[in-house]
Design a protein around this motif. Structure first.
Motif, PDB file in Angstrom:
ATOM      1  N   HIS A  53     -14.066  20.056 -34.446  1.00 40.36           N
ATOM      2  CA  HIS A  53     -15.287  20.467 -33.740  1.00 40.36           C
ATOM      3  C   HIS A  53     -16.345  20.898 -34.751  1.00 40.36           C
ATOM      4  CE1 HIS A  53     -17.390  23.483 -30.894  1.00 40.36           C
ATOM      5  NE2 HIS A  53     -17.853  22.266 -30.647  1.00 40.36           N
ATOM      6  N   ALA A  54     -15.959  21.676 -35.758  1.00 46.58           N
ATOM      7  CA  ALA A  54     -16.897  22.103 -36.806  1.00 46.58           C
ATOM      8  C   ALA A  54     -17.477  20.889 -37.522  1.00 46.58           C
ATOM      9  CB  ALA A  54     -16.195  23.023 -37.802  1.00 46.58           C
ATOM     10  N   ARG A  55     -16.614  19.966 -37.878  1.00 48.58           N
ATOM     11  CA  ARG A  55     -17.054  18.752 -38.580  1.00 48.58           C
ATOM     12  C   ARG A  55     -18.046  17.962 -37.714  1.00 48.58           C
ATOM     13  NH1 ARG A  55     -15.113  15.562 -42.693  1.00 48.58           N
ATOM     14  NH2 ARG A  55     -13.284  16.867 -42.897  1.00 48.58           N
ATOM     15  N   GLU A  56     -17.723  17.795 -36.454  1.00 49.76           N
ATOM     16  CA  GLU A  56     -18.576  17.029 -35.533  1.00 49.76           C
ATOM     17  C   GLU A  56     -19.973  17.645 -35.437  1.00 49.76           C
ATOM     18  OE1 GLU A  56     -18.431  15.707 -30.811  1.00 49.76           O
ATOM     19  OE2 GLU A  56     -16.944  17.092 -31.603  1.00 49.76           O
ATOM     20  N   VAL A  57     -20.041  18.952 -35.246  1.00 49.88           N
ATOM     21  CA  VAL A  57     -21.334  19.619 -35.087  1.00 49.88           C
ATOM     22  C   VAL A  57     -22.112  19.627 -36.400  1.00 49.88           C
ATOM     23  CG1 VAL A  57     -22.468  21.830 -34.598  1.00 49.88           C
ATOM     24  CG2 VAL A  57     -20.563  21.058 -33.162  1.00 49.88           C
ATOM     25  N   LEU A  58     -21.454  20.025 -37.483  1.00 47.64           N
ATOM     26  CA  LEU A  58     -22.159  20.192 -38.754  1.00 47.64           C
ATOM     27  C   LEU A  58     -22.541  18.881 -39.427  1.00 47.64           C
ATOM     28  CD1 LEU A  58     -20.204  23.240 -40.154  1.00 47.64           C
ATOM     29  CD2 LEU A  58     -22.463  23.216 -39.084  1.00 47.64           C
ATOM     30  N   GLU A  59     -21.868  17.796 -39.062  1.00 50.35           N
ATOM     31  CA  GLU A  59     -22.244  16.506 -39.616  1.00 50.35           C
ATOM     32  C   GLU A  59     -23.317  15.823 -38.778  1.00 50.35           C
ATOM     33  OE1 GLU A  59     -18.641  14.323 -40.386  1.00 50.35           O
ATOM     34  OE2 GLU A  59     -18.291  15.448 -42.233  1.00 50.35           O
ATOM     35  N   GLY A  60     -23.696  16.454 -37.664  1.00 57.44           N
ATOM     36  CA  GLY A  60     -24.814  15.947 -36.883  1.00 57.44           C
ATOM     37  C   GLY A  60     -24.461  14.970 -35.792  1.00 57.44           C
ATOM     38  N   SER A  61     -23.194  14.894 -35.436  1.00 59.87           N
ATOM     39  CA  SER A  61     -22.807  14.012 -34.336  1.00 59.87           C
ATOM     40  C   SER A  61     -23.365  14.548 -33.026  1.00 59.87           C
ATOM     41  CB  SER A  61     -21.284  13.935 -34.222  1.00 59.87           C
ATOM     42  OG  SER A  61     -20.720  13.467 -35.414  1.00 59.87           O
ATOM     43  N   SER A  62     -23.597  13.673 -32.099  1.00 58.14           N
ATOM     44  CA  SER A  62     -24.012  14.086 -30.774  1.00 58.14           C
ATOM     45  C   SER A  62     -22.834  14.786 -30.112  1.00 58.14           C
ATOM     46  CB  SER A  62     -24.431  12.860 -29.959  1.00 58.14           C
ATOM     47  OG  SER A  62     -24.819  13.253 -28.687  1.00 58.14           O
ATOM     48  N   CYS A  63     -23.063  15.967 -29.576  1.00 57.27           N
ATOM     49  CA  CYS A  63     -21.970  16.785 -29.048  1.00 57.27           C
ATOM     50  C   CYS A  63     -22.234  17.198 -27.614  1.00 57.27           C
ATOM     51  CB  CYS A  63     -21.825  18.054 -29.884  1.00 57.27           C
ATOM     52  SG  CYS A  63     -21.547  17.795 -31.614  1.00 57.27           S
ATOM     53  N   ARG A  64     -21.175  17.444 -26.909  1.00 60.57           N
ATOM     54  CA  ARG A  64     -21.293  18.059 -25.582  1.00 60.57           C
ATOM     55  C   ARG A  64     -21.227  19.567 -25.710  1.00 60.57           C
ATOM     56  NH1 ARG A  64     -19.717  14.586 -20.878  1.00 60.57           N
ATOM     57  NH2 ARG A  64     -19.446  12.534 -21.771  1.00 60.57           N
ATOM     58  N   ASP A  65     -20.548  20.048 -26.750  1.00 58.09           N
ATOM     59  CA  ASP A  65     -20.363  21.482 -26.965  1.00 58.09           C
ATOM     60  C   ASP A  65     -20.613  21.775 -28.437  1.00 58.09           C
ATOM     61  OD1 ASP A  65     -19.494  24.070 -27.371  1.00 58.09           O
ATOM     62  OD2 ASP A  65     -17.640  23.833 -26.253  1.00 58.09           O
ATOM     63  N   TYR A  66     -21.627  22.572 -28.719  1.00 54.84           N
ATOM     64  CA  TYR A  66     -21.991  22.905 -30.093  1.00 54.84           C
ATOM     65  C   TYR A  66     -21.340  24.187 -30.593  1.00 54.84           C
ATOM     66  CZ  TYR A  66     -25.626  19.322 -30.044  1.00 54.84           C
ATOM     67  OH  TYR A  66     -26.307  18.136 -29.996  1.00 54.84           O
ATOM     68  N   GLY A  67     -20.576  24.850 -29.745  1.00 51.83           N
ATOM     69  CA  GLY A  67     -19.978  26.114 -30.155  1.00 51.83           C
ATOM     70  C   GLY A  67     -21.032  27.217 -30.214  1.00 51.83           C
ATOM     71  N   THR A  68     -20.670  28.317 -30.878  1.00 56.22           N
ATOM     72  CA  THR A  68     -21.561  29.477 -30.951  1.00 56.22           C
ATOM     73  C   THR A  68     -22.110  29.692 -32.362  1.00 56.22           C
ATOM     74  OG1 THR A  68     -19.679  30.958 -31.324  1.00 56.22           O
ATOM     75  CG2 THR A  68     -20.384  30.632 -29.037  1.00 56.22           C
ATOM     76  N   PHE A  69     -22.129  28.643 -33.155  1.00 62.11           N
ATOM     77  CA  PHE A  69     -22.580  28.715 -34.541  1.00 62.11           C
ATOM     78  C   PHE A  69     -23.976  29.315 -34.675  1.00 62.11           C
ATOM     79  CE2 PHE A  69     -24.677  26.601 -38.218  1.00 62.11           C
ATOM     80  CZ  PHE A  69     -23.868  27.086 -39.234  1.00 62.11           C
ATOM     81  N   TRP A  70     -24.884  28.989 -33.765  1.00 65.60           N
ATOM     82  CA  TRP A  70     -26.265  29.448 -33.854  1.00 65.60           C
ATOM     83  C   TRP A  70     -26.501  30.707 -33.021  1.00 65.60           C
ATOM     84  CZ3 TRP A  70     -29.246  27.921 -37.594  1.00 65.60           C
ATOM     85  CH2 TRP A  70     -29.014  26.687 -38.179  1.00 65.60           C
ATOM     86  N   TYR A  71     -25.482  31.527 -32.880  1.00 65.02           N
ATOM     87  CA  TYR A  71     -25.607  32.747 -32.086  1.00 65.02           C
ATOM     88  C   TYR A  71     -24.987  33.912 -32.844  1.00 65.02           C
ATOM     89  CZ  TYR A  71     -25.071  36.094 -28.309  1.00 65.02           C
ATOM     90  OH  TYR A  71     -25.130  37.226 -27.547  1.00 65.02           O
TER      91      TYR A  71
END
Length: 153
Positions: A53-71
């Motif tokens: 999930h971290a890899r998907e979000v941080l590499e810029g893939s289109s996601c359904r769930d971005y997690g709480t990284f920006w919070y």
């Protein structure tokens, strides 16, 4: 330049090294910790469900769930616009300005104070170059901003 996922890999290796050398270092399943266990710890520290999930979000893939990284919990005291869809967030940003950030399956439109609480400079040129929208635009610029978020955690 270091990418955000490379920075997390470094942190996971340090975590693994620190915890695998201990004689009492066993997991609840009775096995010594593996690197992938440390990757999971680090991914969760930054608001992701797991390493992939971290890899998907941080590499810029289109996601359904971005997690709480920006919070960050301190940001809850600020008045932010919460949007159920990216389209809604983009319309709000167009009407009122601000920065678009993802939160799990939703989007936030925030002011510069929010970024400052995250330890980021809202005047950083990268924000303007991606139209103040971390969810779209040049992936290289988005990665630089994500790396800054990690470094100011």
């Amino acid at each position: 330049m270091l990418s955000p996922i490379e920075e997390l890999k470094i942190q996971a290796k340090k975590h693994h090294k620190a915890h695998s050398g201990k004689s009492d270092a066993t997991l609840s399943n009775g096995h010594p910790p593996r690197l992938k266990d440390s990757q999971l710890v680090i991914a969760r520290k930054y608001g992701f469900r797991h390493w992939g999930h971290a890899r998907e979000v941080l590499e810029g893939s289109s996601c359904r769930d971005y997690g709480t990284f920006w919070y960050k919990p301190q940001c809850s005291a600020l008045l932010n616009l919460w949007c159920a869809s990216y389209k809604e967030a983009a319309l709000q940003q167009k009407a009122q300005g601000g920065f678009i950030l993802p939160y799990k399956t939703q989007y936030l439109v925030v002011e510069h104070h929010y970024l400052e609480l995250l330890g980021l400079d809202s005047r950083d040129a990268n924000w303007a170059e991606i139209n103040f929208d971390w969810c779209s635009g040049d992936i290289g610029k988005r990665r630089q901003l994500a790396l800054q978020r990690i470094q100011h955690w």
